[in-house]
Design an enzyme around this catalytic site. Sequence first.
Site, PDB file in Angstrom:
ATOM      1  N   TYR A 109       0.817  -1.216   0.000  1.00 18.71           N
ATOM      2  CA  TYR A 109       0.000   0.000   0.000  1.00 18.71           C
ATOM      3  C   TYR A 109       0.848   1.262   0.000  1.00 18.71           C
ATOM      4  CZ  TYR A 109      -3.422   3.472   1.575  1.00 18.71           C
ATOM      5  OH  TYR A 109      -4.213   4.597   1.679  1.00 18.71           O
ATOM      6  N   HIS A 139      -2.901  -5.432   6.663  1.00 21.20           N
ATOM      7  CA  HIS A 139      -1.882  -6.434   6.933  1.00 21.20           C
ATOM      8  C   HIS A 139      -0.554  -5.741   7.250  1.00 21.20           C
ATOM      9  CE1 HIS A 139      -1.510 -10.795   6.897  1.00 21.20           C
ATOM     10  NE2 HIS A 139      -0.276 -10.645   6.450  1.00 21.20           N
ATOM     11  N   GLU A 172      -0.726  -7.842  12.727  1.00 22.95           N
ATOM     12  CA  GLU A 172       0.135  -8.460  13.750  1.00 22.95           C
ATOM     13  C   GLU A 172       1.092  -7.428  14.329  1.00 22.95           C
ATOM     14  OE1 GLU A 172       2.204 -11.837  12.172  1.00 22.95           O
ATOM     15  OE2 GLU A 172       0.532 -13.202  12.514  1.00 22.95           O
ATOM     16  N   TYR A 232       0.766 -20.763  14.839  1.00 21.58           N
ATOM     17  CA  TYR A 232       1.263 -21.757  13.899  1.00 21.58           C
ATOM     18  C   TYR A 232       1.558 -23.007  14.716  1.00 21.58           C
ATOM     19  CZ  TYR A 232       0.889 -18.506  10.187  1.00 21.58           C
ATOM     20  OH  TYR A 232       0.339 -17.651   9.252  1.00 21.58           O
ATOM     21  N   GLU A 258      -5.809 -15.704  11.635  1.00 20.15           N
ATOM     22  CA  GLU A 258      -4.750 -16.311  10.834  1.00 20.15           C
ATOM     23  C   GLU A 258      -4.130 -17.458  11.624  1.00 20.15           C
ATOM     24  OE1 GLU A 258      -1.801 -13.660   9.043  1.00 20.15           O
ATOM     25  OE2 GLU A 258      -0.273 -15.149   9.516  1.00 20.15           O
ATOM     26  N   TRP A 292      -4.058 -19.599   6.805  1.00 19.54           N
ATOM     27  CA  TRP A 292      -3.098 -18.897   5.943  1.00 19.54           C
ATOM     28  C   TRP A 292      -2.382 -19.895   5.027  1.00 19.54           C
ATOM     29  CZ3 TRP A 292      -2.254 -13.854   5.119  1.00 19.54           C
ATOM     30  CH2 TRP A 292      -1.058 -13.457   4.529  1.00 19.54           C
ATOM     31  N   LYS A 297       3.652 -19.454  -3.151  1.00 18.28           N
ATOM     32  CA  LYS A 297       5.069 -19.402  -2.797  1.00 18.28           C
ATOM     33  C   LYS A 297       5.571 -20.811  -2.474  1.00 18.28           C
ATOM     34  CE  LYS A 297       8.189 -16.963   0.378  1.00 18.28           C
ATOM     35  NZ  LYS A 297       8.289 -15.993   1.504  1.00 18.28           N
ATOM     36  N   GLU A 299       6.622 -22.698  -0.075  1.00 21.62           N
ATOM     37  CA  GLU A 299       6.670 -22.862   1.372  1.00 21.62           C
ATOM     38  C   GLU A 299       5.445 -23.656   1.793  1.00 21.62           C
ATOM     39  OE1 GLU A 299       6.509 -19.009   3.199  1.00 21.62           O
ATOM     40  OE2 GLU A 299       4.572 -18.520   2.317  1.00 21.62           O
TER      41      GLU A 299
END
Length: 337
Positions: A109, A139, A172, A232, A258, A292, A297, A299
Site C-alpha cells: 500500500y 496487513h 500483527e 502456527y 490467521e 493462511w 510461494k 513454502e
Amino acid sequence: MKTRFLAVIATASMLMGLAACGSSAKSTTEGEGTDSITAFVKPLHVEGVALLNADGDTVVLNGPSLGWHSNWGRFYNDSTVKALKENWGANITRAAIGAHKSGDCVNTYDADSAYAVNLAMKAIDAAIANDMYIICDWHSHNNTLADAKNFFTVITEKYGDSPNILYEIWNEPLEIPWQEIKDYAQELIPVIRKNAPNSVIIVGTPKWDQDVDVAAESPLEFPNLLYSLHYYAGTHKDWNRDKATKAIEAGLPIIISECGSMDHTGDGPIDYESWQQWMEFADKHNVSVLMWDIADKDETCSMIASTASDNGMLWSEDDLKEWAKLARKTIKERNAR
C-alpha cells in the site's frame, strides 16, 4: 507469510491522489410463488465472547485467507472466492492488504495505494456476490495509523455498513505495548464507524497476536469488537492455548484470523497433532478460524501450486498442496455442524 520474532522495517506514506456456530446451511422460504434462498450473510454483532447474527444464533466462520495482495493478487478474483465457497465449503475469506514492505512482499500500500484499494474491492465484491463474509485486513506489523485511516475511509465510504465485511485494523503488532495498540485502535475505530457504525472490528494484540491475555486485562470500551489470536501449530502449543483460554475466561471475544499447521516461519512439516489440539480448542469455545494462505510461494503454508490457474474453479487436486487439503477438510467439517 510473515517471519515471526524478527523485526520488520517499513515506511508508511500518506495516500496520494486516491479517488477512489450456527449452521452455514441456507434455508428456503416461499416468495411470490417460487422458492427463494435466504442469504447466509446477516449482520453480525458481539455479545460477551460470542459472535452472533441478527437472529441471535452463534456464528462460527471458517475459511482460508488470501495471501498478501501485493504478491498474490492473481487470486483476488470472483472465481477463486467462488471456489472457496463452493468447493472448499468456506463461509468467509480474508483480504490481506499489505500495508508496507515485509521481506519479499513488495508493491504494498505504501508504494501503490490505488492497486491495494482496487484488489481489496475486488475481493470484497467477490465475497458479496458469493454470499460470504470477508475480513478486510490491514496487513501491517508496524503502527501505520495515517495510512490505515486513509485506507479504511475509502473502503467504508464505498461499502458502508455492509454485513459481509469485518474490519481487521492491525494484522500483527510486533513486540508493541498493549497501550500503544489501544491508542491506535481508539483513533482508528471511529474512522471506520463513521460510515460503518454497526461493523464488527478485529483488534490486534501484542507479539504477533499471541498476548490475548494481556489485552483481556484492559480491553477497549467499544461494542462489537473481536481480538485476534494467531498461531502456527508447529511452534505455538499448550502455552499459547493457555493464554487464549485465560483471555476467554476473562471475557475477551477472540477470533483466530490467521493460523497454520506448520512452524511460525510458514515452513516445515505439518504438525497434525498440534493442529488437532487447536481445533479442539476452537470447537470448545466456538471460535472462528481463518487459515493462511491462498498463495503459490514455495513454502508449506502457501496452499496453491505455482502452476495452478488464477481461476480457482479450475483447480485440480494436483494444484492443492498438503496444507490446502487439510485446511479444506477442516473447513468443511466445521462448517457442516
